[in-house]
Scaffold this active site. Structure first.
Site, PDB file in Angstrom:
ATOM      1  N   GLU A  30       1.042  -1.241  -0.057  1.00  6.73           N
ATOM      2  CA  GLU A  30       0.251  -0.150  -0.036  1.00  6.73           C
ATOM      3  C   GLU A  30       0.884   1.486  -0.437  1.00  6.73           C
ATOM      4  O   GLU A  30       2.232   1.560  -0.040  1.00  6.73           O
ATOM      5  CB  GLU A  30      -0.805  -0.047   1.140  1.00  6.73           C
ATOM      6  CG  GLU A  30      -0.113   0.076   2.468  1.00  6.73           C
ATOM      7  CD  GLU A  30      -1.718   0.302   3.566  1.00  6.73           C
ATOM      8  OE1 GLU A  30      -1.403   1.617   3.236  1.00  6.73           O
ATOM      9  OE2 GLU A  30      -1.222   0.303   4.697  1.00  6.73           O
ATOM     10  N   LYS A 164      -3.678  -1.975  15.198  1.00  2.00           N
ATOM     11  CA  LYS A 164      -2.753  -0.945  15.830  1.00  2.00           C
ATOM     12  C   LYS A 164      -3.766  -1.014  17.017  1.00  2.00           C
ATOM     13  O   LYS A 164      -4.915  -0.894  17.247  1.00  2.00           O
ATOM     14  CB  LYS A 164      -3.261  -0.045  15.091  1.00  2.00           C
ATOM     15  CG  LYS A 164      -1.815   0.269  14.351  1.00  2.00           C
ATOM     16  CD  LYS A 164      -2.296   1.955  13.478  1.00  2.00           C
ATOM     17  CE  LYS A 164      -2.467   1.448  11.693  1.00  2.00           C
ATOM     18  NZ  LYS A 164      -3.632   2.087  10.914  1.00  2.00           N
TER      19      LYS A 164
HETATM   20  N1  PSU Z   1      -0.769   1.245   9.478  1.00  3.92           N
HETATM   21  C1  PSU Z   1       0.420   1.990   9.301  1.00  3.92           C
HETATM   22  N2  PSU Z   1      -0.430   2.944   8.844  1.00  3.92           N
HETATM   23  C2  PSU Z   1      -1.211   3.277   8.534  1.00  3.92           C
HETATM   24  C3  PSU Z   1      -1.719   2.357   7.846  1.00  3.92           C
HETATM   25  C4  PSU Z   1      -1.586   0.943   8.190  1.00  3.92           C
HETATM   26  O1  PSU Z   1       1.102   1.339   9.747  1.00  3.92           O
HETATM   27  O2  PSU Z   1      -0.910   4.867   8.010  1.00  3.92           O
HETATM   28  C5  PSU Z   1      -3.339   3.137   7.337  1.00  3.92           C
HETATM   29  C6  PSU Z   1      -3.781   1.642   6.500  1.00  3.92           C
HETATM   30  O3  PSU Z   1      -3.228   2.430   4.907  1.00  3.92           O
HETATM   31  C7  PSU Z   1      -5.248   1.520   6.761  1.00  3.92           C
HETATM   32  C8  PSU Z   1      -5.829   2.778   6.761  1.00  3.92           C
HETATM   33  O4  PSU Z   1      -5.651   1.079   5.487  1.00  3.92           O
HETATM   34  O5  PSU Z   1      -4.436   3.303   7.832  1.00  3.92           O
HETATM   35  C9  PSU Z   1      -6.766   2.475   7.852  1.00  3.92           C
HETATM   36  O6  PSU Z   1      -7.175   4.182   8.137  1.00  3.92           O
HETATM   37  P1  PSU Z   1      -8.781   4.253   8.232  1.00  3.92           P
HETATM   38  O7  PSU Z   1      -8.784   3.910  10.308  1.00  3.92           O
HETATM   39  O8  PSU Z   1      -9.286   5.615   7.853  1.00  3.92           O
HETATM   40  O9  PSU Z   1      -9.961   3.763   7.357  1.00  3.92           O
END
Ligand code: PSU
Ligand code: MN
Length: 305
Positions: A30, A164
């Site tokens: 990604e 996370k």
């Molecule tokens: N994992 C990380 N850093 C990130 C993300 C995941 O270590 O920045 C990102 C991924 O792209 C994931 C997104 O899909 O955060 C999720 O964002 P939200 O909670 O707004 O859906």
């Protein structure tokens, strides 16, 4: 405007193009982790090192992003550097991916958007750090990442270090179960919590080798089940930050986000950045280590598929 909205604007990097022709295993990566997940210059260095790890394992890396309204599967070093340095890059998920294509925008792809693009490119394996999930306080905010829905729909295996710890892990696991998404612990019975190997929750399933994981993916297809899977790969012991140690900083970062009224797409990047400061950069070091660890495993799974 794109030439025709009936034709998917997608291009392959030269390395990915060659891998597709040779039938070599490909691992999707990604780009939101580059633009919104890590600070410059660690983001660029990590993105390039993760790609190299995948090559060293005999697979081909395919970092995915949207550049000027076109899906790019496989980025050059220059593309990665440009993405990392620009501040007009949208964070794209299922809801706005098509908009970016039609409007000619540039954006990084979250787990959800990367899965959609990987599936279009015929790539079954994807390595990241952590997927999005159900946020703490979601009963009030309704903040549940679109990543979870995507896992229910799109047939891509996502190798992540769990979710996370800033999320509500119990609720995230419940939603994944409801959506019918297999969560497979790799060599672990404990669901990992990103920076920490332990979350206090057991992993619904466990597998100990890449061939078994690939077989599970194929069996789900054979059964006619749509959707992907999560392979939960704990951060290596040497790199982990124990759960109790993280928790104080997580609580502080989330309360700052609430105090400043941070909402929507901005929540995850804001909290990650605050945690980095509160841990004096230690969380970033661990984040980098676990992404690399996931890339290594994803390359093995890609070869087994
Ligand atoms: N994992 C990380 N850093 C990130 C993300 C995941 O270590 O920045 C990102 C991924 O792209 C994931 C997104 O899909 O955060 C999720 O964002 P939200 O909670 O707004 O859906
Ligand atoms: Mn959200």
């Amino acid at each position: 405007m794109t030439a025709s909205p009936n034709i998917l604007p997608i291009v392959f990097g030269s390395e990915v193009d060659a891998a597709r022709k040779e039938g070599k295993p490909i691992v999707a990566l990604e780009s939101t982790i580059i633009t919104h997940g890590m600070p410059f210059p660690e983001n660029v260095a990590t993105a390039l090192e993760v790609e190299q790890i995948i090559r060293d394992e005999g697979a081909c890396p395919a970092t995915i992003a949207i550049l000027d309204g076109t899906i790019h599967v496989g980025l050059s070093r220059e593309d990665i550097e440009a993405l990392a340095e620009r501040d007009d890059i949208m964070k794209l998920s299922r809801a706005d991916l098509a908009y970016a294509l039609v409007a000619g925008k540039s954006g990084s792809t979250t787990v959800a958007a990367t899965m959609i693009c990987a599936a279009q490119a015929g790539i079954a394996t994807f390595a990241t750090g952590g997927i999005g999930g159900v946020h703490r306080g979601a009963e009030e905010s309704f903040d549940i990442s679109a990543d979870l829905q995507e896992l229910a729909k799109t047939p891509v295996m996502v190798v992540s270090a769990g979710v996370k710890a800033l999320l509500d892990i119990a609720k995230t696991l419940e939603v994944l179960e409801t959506l019918g998404v297999p969560v497979v612990g790799f060599k672990t019975d404990e669901f990992p919590a990103f920076w920490s190997r332990e979350s206090g929750h057991t992993c619904p399933l466990r597998m100990d080798d890449a061939d078994e994981i690939a077989a599970l993916y194929t069996m789900r297809k054979t059964l006619g089940l749509e959707g992907g899977m999560i392979v939960a790969n704990p951060v290596p012991e040497a790199d982990e930050i124990p759960r109790a140690e993280m928790e104080t900083d997580i609580i502080e970062a989330i309360s700052e986000a609430n105090r400043l009224n941070v909402t929507g797409k901005d929540v995850t990047p804001f909290v990650l950045d605050r945690i980095k400061h509160l841990t004096d950069g230690d969380s970033l070091v661990t984040n980098i280590a676990l992404v690399k660890n996931n890339a290594r495993l994803a390359a093995k799974i890609a070869a087994a598929v």
